[in-house]
Design a protein around this motif. Structure first.
Motif, PDB file in Angstrom:
ATOM      1  N   ASP A 254       0.865  -1.184   0.000  1.00  0.00           N
ATOM      2  CA  ASP A 254       0.000   0.000   0.000  1.00  0.00           C
ATOM      3  C   ASP A 254       0.899   1.230   0.000  1.00  0.00           C
TER       4      ASP A 254
ATOM      5  N   ASN B 119       0.202   4.185   0.860  1.00  0.00           N
ATOM      6  CA  ASN B 119      -0.059   5.016   2.043  1.00  0.00           C
ATOM      7  C   ASN B 119      -0.234   4.120   3.256  1.00  0.00           C
TER       8      ASN B 119
ATOM      9  N   VAL C 111      -0.473   2.122   6.771  1.00  0.00           N
ATOM     10  CA  VAL C 111      -0.705   2.428   8.188  1.00  0.00           C
ATOM     11  C   VAL C 111       0.390   1.785   9.042  1.00  0.00           C
TER      12      VAL C 111
ATOM     13  N   HIS D 202       2.517  -3.048   5.174  1.00  0.00           N
ATOM     14  CA  HIS D 202       1.079  -3.043   4.844  1.00  0.00           C
ATOM     15  C   HIS D 202       0.919  -3.416   3.360  1.00  0.00           C
TER      16      HIS D 202
ATOM     17  N   PHE E  36      -6.910   3.096  10.632  1.00  0.00           N
ATOM     18  CA  PHE E  36      -6.735   3.862   9.399  1.00  0.00           C
ATOM     19  C   PHE E  36      -6.830   5.369   9.654  1.00  0.00           C
TER      20      PHE E  36
ATOM     21  N   LYS F 189      -0.521   8.213   8.266  1.00  0.00           N
ATOM     22  CA  LYS F 189       0.084   7.142   7.480  1.00  0.00           C
ATOM     23  C   LYS F 189       1.603   7.208   7.609  1.00  0.00           C
ATOM     24  N   LYS F 190       2.239   6.056   7.477  1.00  0.00           N
ATOM     25  CA  LYS F 190       3.695   5.991   7.551  1.00  0.00           C
ATOM     26  C   LYS F 190       4.300   6.467   6.222  1.00  0.00           C
TER      27      LYS F 190
END
Ligand code: 5GP
Length: 130
Positions: A28, A30, A32, A36, A106, A110-111
């Protein structure tokens, strides 16, 4: 064509972690949490539970293999699973390494990772995929 179909087709780049004839797994963008992953069916379907039974059963088994690889590559207690998406009209399963429940929220910021870090995370998961 959904954005995920473009990713599967290679028209949009992604940090791939695993693939077979029917499914594609990638980081992903963006996340979390570190590691992810999104798992998607190659067949375009908006809603997970509209997938035919075979594809739905198959995505669960494919996700199990991806989750096993994530758990080997990323320090975590377990890999959490969620289907939450309203954003992209292409069914996707979130696999998120967690050490506590809050790691899956969520609503958290975001990381952020540099491309090199994303590449290394994807490679570490891919290496453990069986
Ligand atoms: P949802 O539909 O589950 O709410 O959100 C879709 C998820 O896909 C989000 O977590 C978002 O960060 C991710 N996502 C959306 N567009 C892209 C993309 O182009 N590349 C990647 N790797 N992830 C994406």
């Amino acid at each position: 064509m959904t954005i995920f179909s473009k990713i599967i087709a290679g028209e949009i780049p992604s940090y791939k972690v695993a693939e077979d004839d029917a499914y594609y797994a990638f980081l992903d963008i963006n996340p979390v949490a570190k590691g992810h992953v999104l798992v998607v069916p190659k067949k375009e379907e908006d809603y997970l539970f509209d997938l035919d039974d075979g594809t739905l059963a198959g995505i669960a088994l494919f996700s199990k293999r991806v989750a096993t690889a994530i758990r080997k590559a990323i320090p975590c207690k377990r890999v959490g699973v969620t289907v939450i998406g309203l954003e992209v009209p292409h069914a996707h399963i979130h696999l998120i390494p967690i050490t506590k429940e809050a790691d899956m929220l969520f609503t958290h910021a975001k990381k952020k990772f540099e491309p090199e870090e994303f590449k290394a995370i994807a490679a570490a998961i891919a290496e453990n995929f069986e």
